[in-house]
Structure formats: C-alpha cells, structure tokens
Design a protein around this motif. Sequence first.
Motif, short mmCIF file in Angstrom:
data_model
loop_
_atom_site.label_atom_id
_atom_site.label_comp_id
_atom_site.label_asym_id
_atom_site.label_seq_id
_atom_site.Cartn_x
_atom_site.Cartn_y
_atom_site.Cartn_z
N PRO A 50 -2.09 -12.32 3.85
CA PRO A 50 -0.68 -12.05 4.07
C PRO A 50 0.20 -12.88 3.13
CG PRO A 50 -1.80 -12.15 6.16
CD PRO A 50 -2.79 -12.60 5.12
N GLY A 51 1.12 -12.20 2.42
CA GLY A 51 2.03 -12.86 1.50
C GLY A 51 1.56 -12.94 0.06
N ASP A 52 0.27 -12.66 -0.22
CA ASP A 52 -0.24 -12.71 -1.59
C ASP A 52 0.20 -11.49 -2.39
OD1 ASP A 52 -1.55 -15.04 -0.94
OD2 ASP A 52 -3.56 -14.16 -0.96
N THR A 53 0.24 -11.64 -3.73
CA THR A 53 0.64 -10.56 -4.63
C THR A 53 -0.38 -10.38 -5.74
OG1 THR A 53 2.98 -10.94 -4.22
CG2 THR A 53 2.44 -9.83 -6.28
N TRP A 54 -0.59 -9.13 -6.17
CA TRP A 54 -1.50 -8.77 -7.25
C TRP A 54 -0.80 -7.72 -8.11
CZ3 TRP A 54 -5.52 -4.46 -6.69
CH2 TRP A 54 -6.38 -4.42 -7.78
N THR A 55 -0.85 -7.86 -9.43
CA THR A 55 -0.24 -6.90 -10.34
C THR A 55 -1.31 -6.21 -11.17
OG1 THR A 55 1.77 -8.22 -10.47
CG2 THR A 55 1.44 -6.61 -12.22
N ILE A 56 -1.22 -4.88 -11.28
CA ILE A 56 -2.14 -4.07 -12.08
C ILE A 56 -1.33 -3.42 -13.20
CG2 ILE A 56 -3.74 -2.13 -12.13
CD1 ILE A 56 -3.97 -2.39 -9.09
N ASP A 57 -1.78 -3.56 -14.44
CA ASP A 57 -1.18 -2.84 -15.55
C ASP A 57 -2.02 -1.58 -15.79
OD1 ASP A 57 0.86 -4.68 -16.17
OD2 ASP A 57 -0.59 -5.96 -17.16
N VAL A 58 -1.42 -0.43 -15.58
CA VAL A 58 -2.10 0.85 -15.82
C VAL A 58 -1.98 1.15 -17.32
CG1 VAL A 58 -2.14 3.30 -15.28
CG2 VAL A 58 -1.59 1.64 -13.50
N PRO A 59 -3.11 1.32 -18.00
CA PRO A 59 -3.04 1.50 -19.45
C PRO A 59 -2.39 2.81 -19.87
CG PRO A 59 -5.31 1.69 -18.66
CD PRO A 59 -4.47 1.31 -17.49
N ALA A 60 -1.79 2.79 -21.06
CA ALA A 60 -1.22 4.00 -21.63
C ALA A 60 -2.30 5.07 -21.68
CB ALA A 60 -0.70 3.71 -23.03
N GLY A 61 -1.92 6.31 -21.42
CA GLY A 61 -2.86 7.41 -21.42
C GLY A 61 -3.41 7.74 -20.05
N THR A 62 -3.18 6.88 -19.05
CA THR A 62 -3.61 7.17 -17.68
C THR A 62 -2.63 8.18 -17.10
OG1 THR A 62 -4.48 4.94 -17.43
CG2 THR A 62 -4.07 6.19 -15.41
#
Length: 172
Positions: A50-62
Amino acid sequence: MASSGVLVVVLVATLAAGTANAAIFTITNQCPYTVWPAATPVGGGVQLNPGDTWTIDVPAGTSSGRVWGRTGCSFDGAGTGSCATGDCAGALSCTLSGQKPLTLAEFTLAGSAGGSQQLDFYDVSVIDGFNVGMSFSCSSGETLTCRDSCCPDNTKLRHCNANSNYQVLFCP
C-alpha cells in the motif's frame, strides 16, 4: 509516496510527432493490501505494498495491451513463484497474460476511427474472470467501473482522442 485507499494506474499516452505510439503507466497501490500489478506486452510486474508506486514506459510501436492486478503472490529472489489470482506462468516479471481469474484494463493506442482521426480505445473486462475491483477512464472520456463479477460496464468500449491521459483504479 504513501497513501491509502485505491490502487491507481495512470496511463499517459504520449505520441511524439512523426513517431509511433507510446504510453507511460504510473501504477500506485492504494489498496489496503499488497497487489502485484502486471502488464503485457511490455512485460513486468512488481510487488506494490500500500502506497508504493511503479512506472512502466510502453515502447514506441506498442499498439495495444492489458493491465491487471495480481493477488496472493509469493516470489523468491529470482522472481519465481505464484499468485492466487492473475498468475503469469509463475513469473514476477510477466511476459504472458495472467491466468484466470483477473479483471482487465485493456487499451489500443492511436487506433483508426476512419479517415485521418486517431483515437485511443479502452475498456474494463471480466472476460477472464474477476479478482479486483477496477475503474478505467481517460481525460476526454467516460469512466468504466467494475466493482464485482456482475460488472455492468464490461461490454462497453470507449474511446478518447489519441494522446489522452488515462487512470485505472483498483478497489474503486
């Protein structure tokens, strides 16, 4: 970045001029329990207390993908283990869609609406079962909410202008 309440996934579609589709997913767990979010086709998965954050970069072309929450997981230091819901072949870092049951946020980036108009499409689906309540919205569209397996919005497909900002809430 600690807070309580609902797991938030913010999807910011960023389409650079002259390049292919791209998006950034910022996933924050605000549920009162641990969730292991996952996404395909970008792979990945982490433990979010609870309270944690995660960031995903979706690559170009997806062009499209899925986001879901996994529950009841246990993994060793090598990332091998299992989840009670949404498990993806016993891997912490998913490269496959999760196993049933799982509630899905599905999206298509810059899909064609006919002519030259580019739209993003999104839905919340319980086609693979239900494990966590979820809502999914974009800055220029309607919020779809699914709080249980009788999800009234699960057959609705919505669209936004390309490059819209998205938000997925787990446990709305």
